[in-house]
Scaffold this active site. Structure first.
Site, PDB file in Angstrom:
ATOM      1  N   ARG A  64       0.868  -1.179   0.000  1.00  0.00           N
ATOM      2  CA  ARG A  64       0.000   0.000   0.000  1.00  0.00           C
ATOM      3  C   ARG A  64       0.897   1.217   0.000  1.00  0.00           C
ATOM      4  O   ARG A  64       1.734   1.384   0.891  1.00  0.00           O
ATOM      5  CB  ARG A  64      -0.893  -0.025   1.244  1.00  0.00           C
ATOM      6  CG  ARG A  64      -1.709   1.243   1.496  1.00  0.00           C
ATOM      7  CD  ARG A  64      -2.773   1.441   0.429  1.00  0.00           C
ATOM      8  NE  ARG A  64      -3.768   2.408   0.848  1.00  0.00           N
ATOM      9  CZ  ARG A  64      -3.642   3.724   0.773  1.00  0.00           C
ATOM     10  NH1 ARG A  64      -2.520   4.250   0.306  1.00  0.00           N
ATOM     11  NH2 ARG A  64      -4.617   4.511   1.163  1.00  0.00           N
ATOM     12  N   GLU A  72     -10.966   5.397  -5.554  1.00  0.00           N
ATOM     13  CA  GLU A  72     -11.378   4.011  -5.709  1.00  0.00           C
ATOM     14  C   GLU A  72     -11.666   3.744  -7.188  1.00  0.00           C
ATOM     15  O   GLU A  72     -12.077   4.640  -7.925  1.00  0.00           O
ATOM     16  CB  GLU A  72     -12.631   3.732  -4.882  1.00  0.00           C
ATOM     17  CG  GLU A  72     -12.441   3.940  -3.384  1.00  0.00           C
ATOM     18  CD  GLU A  72     -11.447   2.965  -2.791  1.00  0.00           C
ATOM     19  OE1 GLU A  72     -11.519   1.758  -3.103  1.00  0.00           O
ATOM     20  OE2 GLU A  72     -10.574   3.410  -2.015  1.00  0.00           O
ATOM     21  N   ARG A 108      -0.572  -5.758   4.612  1.00  0.00           N
ATOM     22  CA  ARG A 108       0.149  -5.110   3.526  1.00  0.00           C
ATOM     23  C   ARG A 108       1.296  -4.272   4.069  1.00  0.00           C
ATOM     24  O   ARG A 108       1.201  -3.692   5.150  1.00  0.00           O
ATOM     25  CB  ARG A 108      -0.794  -4.215   2.713  1.00  0.00           C
ATOM     26  CG  ARG A 108      -1.952  -4.948   2.077  1.00  0.00           C
ATOM     27  CD  ARG A 108      -2.892  -3.989   1.349  1.00  0.00           C
ATOM     28  NE  ARG A 108      -3.468  -2.999   2.248  1.00  0.00           N
ATOM     29  CZ  ARG A 108      -4.361  -2.083   1.887  1.00  0.00           C
ATOM     30  NH1 ARG A 108      -4.755  -2.035   0.614  1.00  0.00           N
ATOM     31  NH2 ARG A 108      -4.847  -1.228   2.753  1.00  0.00           N
TER      32      ARG A 108
END
Length: 242
Positions: A64, A72, A108
């Site tokens: 990330r 998004e 992540r």
């Protein structure tokens, strides 16, 4: 159909060839520790505008991008445009270095990604991601805010509409048809939810922070184009209301 004089989500593509070499040059000494790189990794996939997967030492890691938040993919067409920009900066098979800041609750690696410079910073300057202020302390705050101001002034990408598109963190919690500045993401640090009471416009005058009375509402008005609420130009309205 875009209105007259309104930029499109691909605004700034013409500037890409001139902006990227500046951003993706060698790390500047002025960034100090922000340019200390980790071991090399190979890009194997691009999820969206702020998520990639890499192969490092035989293991696949999901990464990330730190300190930014991209639209998004369902925020069409901006989310897809952001992902495509990241793909152009990081072609599959390209070599990158990671400066890992933390692990989020999904496992992540939260990291700055470098390929001849900071990819995270490049995405902000190209208008393909917002600065993620709750976690900005993990990056070079001044450089990221300056990059965002530049993108906003040039109306690139997410800044093609006045005040910018619905912020991804609002979109995730409020849905496609709602603008709610309140709930911050949970990956690293929980942030208190703030309600947004209505604000009134003084007769014959502009909005004032005192009358608005709500930090959340002030950010909403700033996104609607009330730039006078951001006195110091750092992208945050009515900081006295925090």
């Amino acid at each position: 159909m875009a209105g007259r004089g309104l930029a499109t989500p691909h605004s700034g593509m013409r500037q890409l060839t001139t902006a990227v070499p500046v951003l993706l040059g060698p790390c500047l000494a002025a960034l100090g520790p922000f340019c200390q790189l980790a071991s090399a990794a190979t890009v194997v996939s691009i999820g969206d505008g702020d998520t990639i997967s890499v192969l490092e030492r035989g293991q696949t890691l999901k990464v990330r991008l730190a300190c930014i938040d991209a639209p998004e993919t369902t925020q069409r067409p901006f989310g897809l445009a952001s992902r495509n920009h990241l793909r152009s900066l990081l072609p599959l098979g390209s070599t990158v270095s990671l400066r890992v800041k933390a692990l989020d609750r999904y496992g992540r690696s939260v990291a700055e990604v470098f390929s001849r410079g900071s990819i995270n910073l490049a995405m902000v300057q190209l208008g393909q991601a917002f600065v993620y202020r709750p976690y900005l302390g993990r990056c070079d705050r001044g450089a990221y805010l300056a990059a965002e101001r530049q993108a906003q002034s040039q109306r690139l990408g997410v800044w093609a509409v006045p005040g910018g598109i619905t912020r991804p963190w609002d979109f995730r919690h409020g849905g496609a048809g709602q603008r709610r500045f309140a709930t911050q993401p949970a990956p690293l640090t929980p942030i208190r939810t703030v309600a947004s009471p209505p604000a009134l416009l003084p007769s014959g005058g502009a909005y004032t922070c005192t009358q608005i009375g709500s930090f959340a509402r002030a950010q909403e008005l700033l996104r609607q184009g009330h730039s006078d609420l951001d006195r110091n130009g750092d992208g945050v309205a009515c900081e006295s209301l925090r």
